[in-house]
Design a protein around this motif. Structure first.
Motif, PDB file in Angstrom:
ATOM      1  N   LEU A   1       0.791  -1.204   0.036  1.00 12.81           N
ATOM      2  CA  LEU A   1      -0.077  -0.077   0.037  1.00 12.81           C
ATOM      3  C   LEU A   1       0.826   1.076   0.002  1.00 12.81           C
ATOM      4  O   LEU A   1       0.741   2.180  -0.696  1.00 12.81           O
ATOM      5  N   LYS A   2       1.787   1.480   0.638  1.00 11.44           N
ATOM      6  CA  LYS A   2       2.774   2.511   0.906  1.00 11.44           C
ATOM      7  C   LYS A   2       3.605   2.501  -0.329  1.00 11.44           C
ATOM      8  O   LYS A   2       3.724   3.639  -0.971  1.00 11.44           O
ATOM      9  N   GLY A   3       4.365   1.458  -0.668  1.00 15.46           N
ATOM     10  CA  GLY A   3       5.489   1.624  -1.694  1.00 15.46           C
ATOM     11  C   GLY A   3       4.974   1.331  -3.403  1.00 15.46           C
ATOM     12  O   GLY A   3       5.523   2.141  -4.139  1.00 15.46           O
ATOM     13  N   ILE A   4       3.957   0.514  -3.471  1.00 14.55           N
ATOM     14  CA  ILE A   4       3.692  -0.090  -4.908  1.00 14.55           C
ATOM     15  C   ILE A   4       2.252   0.653  -5.311  1.00 14.55           C
ATOM     16  O   ILE A   4       2.035   1.191  -6.412  1.00 14.55           O
ATOM     17  N   SER A   5       1.432   0.600  -4.445  1.00 14.08           N
ATOM     18  CA  SER A   5       0.047   1.047  -4.783  1.00 14.08           C
ATOM     19  C   SER A   5      -0.078   2.407  -5.547  1.00 14.08           C
ATOM     20  O   SER A   5      -0.809   2.770  -6.509  1.00 14.08           O
ATOM     21  N   PRO A   6       0.646   3.528  -4.944  1.00 14.82           N
ATOM     22  CA  PRO A   6       0.557   4.730  -5.406  1.00 14.82           C
ATOM     23  C   PRO A   6       1.032   4.667  -6.851  1.00 14.82           C
ATOM     24  O   PRO A   6       0.757   5.879  -7.740  1.00 14.82           O
TER      25      PRO A   6
ATOM     26  N   SER B   1      10.319   0.519 -11.840  1.00 13.22           N
ATOM     27  CA  SER B   1      11.342   1.492 -12.403  1.00 13.22           C
ATOM     28  C   SER B   1      11.203   2.801 -11.493  1.00 13.22           C
ATOM     29  O   SER B   1      11.933   3.457 -11.192  1.00 13.22           O
ATOM     30  N   ASP B   2       9.870   2.866 -11.038  1.00 16.44           N
ATOM     31  CA  ASP B   2       9.640   4.028 -10.221  1.00 16.44           C
ATOM     32  C   ASP B   2       9.819   3.880  -9.035  1.00 16.44           C
ATOM     33  O   ASP B   2       9.281   4.987  -7.986  1.00 16.44           O
ATOM     34  N   ASN B   3      10.123   2.486  -8.402  1.00 13.00           N
ATOM     35  CA  ASN B   3      10.344   2.376  -7.193  1.00 13.00           C
ATOM     36  C   ASN B   3      11.924   2.628  -6.572  1.00 13.00           C
ATOM     37  O   ASN B   3      12.477   1.999  -6.378  1.00 13.00           O
ATOM     38  N   ALA B   4      12.108   4.213  -6.416  1.00 11.59           N
ATOM     39  CA  ALA B   4      13.491   4.552  -6.185  1.00 11.59           C
ATOM     40  C   ALA B   4      14.037   4.199  -5.017  1.00 11.59           C
ATOM     41  O   ALA B   4      15.332   3.827  -4.995  1.00 11.59           O
TER      42      ALA B   4
ATOM     43  N   ILE C   1       1.308 -10.374 -13.837  1.00 12.94           N
ATOM     44  CA  ILE C   1       0.084 -11.338 -13.934  1.00 12.94           C
ATOM     45  C   ILE C   1      -0.834 -11.026 -12.692  1.00 12.94           C
ATOM     46  O   ILE C   1      -2.093 -11.244 -12.941  1.00 12.94           O
ATOM     47  N   HIS C   2      -0.373 -10.547 -11.551  1.00 11.42           N
ATOM     48  CA  HIS C   2      -1.200 -10.217 -10.322  1.00 11.42           C
ATOM     49  C   HIS C   2      -1.980  -9.039 -10.518  1.00 11.42           C
ATOM     50  O   HIS C   2      -3.386  -8.982 -10.307  1.00 11.42           O
ATOM     51  N   LEU C   3      -1.519  -8.061 -11.365  1.00 13.68           N
ATOM     52  CA  LEU C   3      -2.247  -6.735 -11.720  1.00 13.68           C
ATOM     53  C   LEU C   3      -2.796  -6.689 -12.827  1.00 13.68           C
ATOM     54  O   LEU C   3      -3.801  -5.735 -13.036  1.00 13.68           O
ATOM     55  N   GLY C   4      -2.428  -7.577 -13.814  1.00 15.37           N
ATOM     56  CA  GLY C   4      -3.123  -7.751 -14.900  1.00 15.37           C
ATOM     57  C   GLY C   4      -2.749  -6.350 -15.967  1.00 15.37           C
ATOM     58  O   GLY C   4      -3.561  -6.150 -16.789  1.00 15.37           O
TER      59      GLY C   4
ATOM     60  N   ARG D   1      -5.205  -1.599  -8.383  1.00 16.43           N
ATOM     61  CA  ARG D   1      -4.890  -1.462  -7.271  1.00 16.43           C
ATOM     62  C   ARG D   1      -5.840  -2.465  -6.380  1.00 16.43           C
ATOM     63  O   ARG D   1      -5.220  -3.283  -5.538  1.00 16.43           O
ATOM     64  N   GLY D   2      -7.043  -2.536  -6.713  1.00 13.09           N
ATOM     65  CA  GLY D   2      -7.999  -3.583  -6.196  1.00 13.09           C
ATOM     66  C   GLY D   2      -7.789  -4.874  -6.239  1.00 13.09           C
ATOM     67  O   GLY D   2      -8.283  -5.799  -5.429  1.00 13.09           O
TER      68      GLY D   2
END
Length: 163
Positions: free
Chosen positions: A25-30, A118-121, A143-146, A37-38
């Motif tokens: 939720l903190k690092g990837i969802s945004p 790549s955006d996860n600095a 595959i998890h996020l489609g 996200r759901g």
């Protein structure tokens, strides 16, 4: 506070699910598309631990599950590193990566790979600090996020000696 990294068990599923989901939720969802996200829930992480505990390490800090790491396919690819927000900056990610590297070396591999958005600095910085070099960067289907996500693929030579 004491830090311990140990093999996971199916009994860790609930606590690891909470830690992993909070980290997601903190690092990837945004940084993923809103419509994706759901598709990830706390249960997604808990079921992951229940299904393949033998491929997962748990990091405990002062007896609390603070993070988890995995080699989902049991090969030389680190598929997951998740550190709960309240435990960031305490060396947990580093400890998980290093212990997974040991497992991978014990399996007979000469190198270890990891993929990261790549955006996860923050994660990219950690992996670069631990000796990982960028191999490629581009869209990869999750595959998890489609959906396709801009992903950096990194590798580290395990035969060159570690810091």
């Amino acid at each position: 506070m004491s830090l311990r990294v140990r093999p996971a068990s199916a009994g860790d599923a609930a606590a690891a699910g909470q830690a992993g989901y909070a980290a997601w939720l903190k690092g990837i969802s945004p940084i993923v598309p809103a419509e994706a996200r759901g598709r990830v829930t706390e249960e997604s992480f808990a079921s992951f631990v229940r299904e393949i505990p033998e491929q997962i390490l748990i990091a405990e800090r002062a007896g609390v599950v603070a993070g988890l790491g995995a080699t989902e396919r049991g090969d030389n690819h680190i598929s997951d590193i998740w550190v709960a927000p309240g435990h960031e900056g305490a060396g947990i990610g580093t400890a998980l990566v290093r212990d997974l590297e040991k497992r991978i070396a014990d399996r007979g591999y000469d190198n270890v790979t990891i993929s990261v958005l790549s955006d996860n600095a923050r994660a990219l910085s950690l992996y670069r600090h631990l000796g990982y070099g960028l191999v490629s960067k581009g869209p990869e289907f999750d595959i998890h996020l489609g959906c396709d996500l801009e992903t950096s693929f990194l590798m580290k030579d395990l035969t060159a000696g570690s810091e």
